[in-house]
Design a protein around this motif. Structure first.
Motif, PDB file in Angstrom:
ATOM      1  N   ASP A   1       0.836  -1.208   0.000  1.00 28.26           N
ATOM      2  CA  ASP A   1       0.000   0.000   0.000  1.00 28.26           C
ATOM      3  C   ASP A   1       0.868   1.255   0.000  1.00 28.26           C
ATOM      4  O   ASP A   1       0.555   2.229  -0.674  1.00 28.26           O
ATOM      5  N   GLU A   2       1.946   1.238   0.759  1.00 26.42           N
ATOM      6  CA  GLU A   2       2.850   2.391   0.781  1.00 26.42           C
ATOM      7  C   GLU A   2       3.539   2.584  -0.573  1.00 26.42           C
ATOM      8  O   GLU A   2       3.751   3.717  -1.002  1.00 26.42           O
ATOM      9  N   ILE A   3       3.857   1.487  -1.235  1.00 20.76           N
ATOM     10  CA  ILE A   3       4.454   1.574  -2.571  1.00 20.76           C
ATOM     11  C   ILE A   3       3.441   2.207  -3.531  1.00 20.76           C
ATOM     12  O   ILE A   3       3.776   3.117  -4.287  1.00 20.76           O
ATOM     13  N   LYS A   4       2.206   1.734  -3.481  1.00 22.40           N
ATOM     14  CA  LYS A   4       1.158   2.283  -4.352  1.00 22.40           C
ATOM     15  C   LYS A   4       0.930   3.770  -4.065  1.00 22.40           C
ATOM     16  O   LYS A   4       0.755   4.569  -4.992  1.00 22.40           O
ATOM     17  N   ASN A   5       0.937   4.163  -2.811  1.00 21.85           N
ATOM     18  CA  ASN A   5       0.787   5.579  -2.448  1.00 21.85           C
ATOM     19  C   ASN A   5       1.950   6.410  -2.974  1.00 21.85           C
ATOM     20  O   ASN A   5       1.760   7.542  -3.434  1.00 21.85           O
ATOM     21  N   CYS A   6       3.144   5.849  -2.916  1.00 23.18           N
ATOM     22  CA  CYS A   6       4.324   6.550  -3.411  1.00 23.18           C
ATOM     23  C   CYS A   6       4.247   6.717  -4.931  1.00 23.18           C
ATOM     24  O   CYS A   6       4.649   7.762  -5.466  1.00 23.18           O
ATOM     25  N   ILE A   7       3.727   5.730  -5.625  1.00 22.68           N
ATOM     26  CA  ILE A   7       3.543   5.832  -7.077  1.00 22.68           C
ATOM     27  C   ILE A   7       2.537   6.929  -7.396  1.00 22.68           C
ATOM     28  O   ILE A   7       2.749   7.736  -8.306  1.00 22.68           O
ATOM     29  N   GLN A   8       1.458   6.995  -6.631  1.00 19.79           N
ATOM     30  CA  GLN A   8       0.459   8.049  -6.834  1.00 19.79           C
ATOM     31  C   GLN A   8       1.084   9.422  -6.596  1.00 19.79           C
ATOM     32  O   GLN A   8       0.859  10.359  -7.364  1.00 19.79           O
ATOM     33  N   GLU A   9       1.871   9.535  -5.550  1.00 21.85           N
ATOM     34  CA  GLU A   9       2.553  10.798  -5.255  1.00 21.85           C
ATOM     35  C   GLU A   9       3.484  11.193  -6.397  1.00 21.85           C
ATOM     36  O   GLU A   9       3.520  12.351  -6.809  1.00 21.85           O
ATOM     37  N   PHE A  10       4.226  10.225  -6.918  1.00 23.17           N
ATOM     38  CA  PHE A  10       5.119  10.489  -8.046  1.00 23.17           C
ATOM     39  C   PHE A  10       4.319  11.025  -9.234  1.00 23.17           C
ATOM     40  O   PHE A  10       4.698  12.010  -9.857  1.00 23.17           O
ATOM     41  N   ASN A  11       3.214  10.360  -9.538  1.00 20.18           N
ATOM     42  CA  ASN A  11       2.376  10.787 -10.661  1.00 20.18           C
ATOM     43  C   ASN A  11       1.816  12.189 -10.454  1.00 20.18           C
ATOM     44  O   ASN A  11       1.719  12.973 -11.407  1.00 20.18           O
ATOM     45  N   ASP A  12       1.464  12.534  -9.211  1.00 22.91           N
ATOM     46  CA  ASP A  12       0.933  13.866  -8.915  1.00 22.91           C
ATOM     47  C   ASP A  12       2.021  14.938  -9.018  1.00 22.91           C
ATOM     48  O   ASP A  12       1.769  16.030  -9.534  1.00 22.91           O
ATOM     49  N   LEU A  13       3.202  14.618  -8.537  1.00 26.45           N
ATOM     50  CA  LEU A  13       4.286  15.601  -8.522  1.00 26.45           C
ATOM     51  C   LEU A  13       4.966  15.774  -9.871  1.00 26.45           C
ATOM     52  O   LEU A  13       5.473  16.858 -10.183  1.00 26.45           O
ATOM     53  N   TYR A  14       5.036  14.697 -10.646  1.00 27.32           N
ATOM     54  CA  TYR A  14       5.805  14.711 -11.891  1.00 27.32           C
ATOM     55  C   TYR A  14       4.985  14.223 -13.081  1.00 27.32           C
ATOM     56  O   TYR A  14       5.273  13.173 -13.650  1.00 27.32           O
ATOM     57  N   PRO A  15       3.974  14.983 -13.466  1.00 22.75           N
ATOM     58  CA  PRO A  15       3.204  14.578 -14.656  1.00 22.75           C
ATOM     59  C   PRO A  15       4.116  14.607 -15.884  1.00 22.75           C
ATOM     60  O   PRO A  15       4.975  15.474 -16.009  1.00 22.75           O
ATOM     61  N   ARG A  16       3.955  13.624 -16.741  1.00 23.93           N
ATOM     62  CA  ARG A  16       4.804  13.514 -17.926  1.00 23.93           C
ATOM     63  C   ARG A  16       3.918  13.553 -19.161  1.00 23.93           C
ATOM     64  O   ARG A  16       3.355  12.542 -19.547  1.00 23.93           O
ATOM     65  N   PRO A  17       3.790  14.739 -19.763  1.00 20.89           N
ATOM     66  CA  PRO A  17       2.898  14.893 -20.917  1.00 20.89           C
ATOM     67  C   PRO A  17       3.193  13.877 -22.023  1.00 20.89           C
ATOM     68  O   PRO A  17       4.347  13.609 -22.337  1.00 20.89           O
TER      69      PRO A  17
END
Length: 135
Positions: A5-21
């Motif tokens: 769950d913490e890994i999944k949350n970290c992935i979500q955080e990455f996606n929120d902080l670093y959107p890649r058009p």
């Protein structure tokens, strides 16, 4: 140690902080269970990306990067010649059981190292040495 769950949350955080058009969000694949999937092969495993090794309690052990995740997996696990069973060959992972991966699309392999570094810094996996933040 960190849970799935913490890994999944970290992935979500990455996606929120670093959107890649043009590339979309990074996502993890279906979990690979060494005990129940040892005889399965996945074509997508020949791709580049970042992978997470977890123990039998779904706790993170290690974050790595590879141009061929399936090939790299075989440096941790040796399958029996008769096709029945396996042996963990890397002594750093006596309780290794699960593999998660983030596969990157062709042309974006260069991002693997930065993504790996991000997750090592955030999750501080116990077996990783490089990329950890000092306490």
């Amino acid at each position: 140690m960190n849970s799935m769950d913490e890994i999944k949350n970290c992935i979500q955080e990455f996606n929120d902080l670093y959107p890649r058009p043009g590339m979309g969000k990074i996502e993890i694949n279906e979990i690979y269970d060494l005990k129940t999937h040892w005889n399965k092969s996945y074509e997508s495993w020949m791709k580049s990306g970042v992978y997470f090794l977890l123990d039998e309690n779904h706790l993170l052990l290690y974050v790595g990067v590879s141009v061929n995740i399936g090939g790299r997996w075989q440096s941790y696990v040796k399958y029996a010649d008769d096709g029945v069973g396996y042996t963990i060959v890397d002594s750093r992972f006596p309780n290794l059981r699960y593999l998660l991966a983030i596969f990157l699309p062709e042309g974006h392999e260069f991002e693997s190292g930065a993504i790996e570094y991000y997750f090592i810094g955030k999750l501080n996996p116990p077996v990783n040495v490089h990329g950890k933040k000092s306490s």
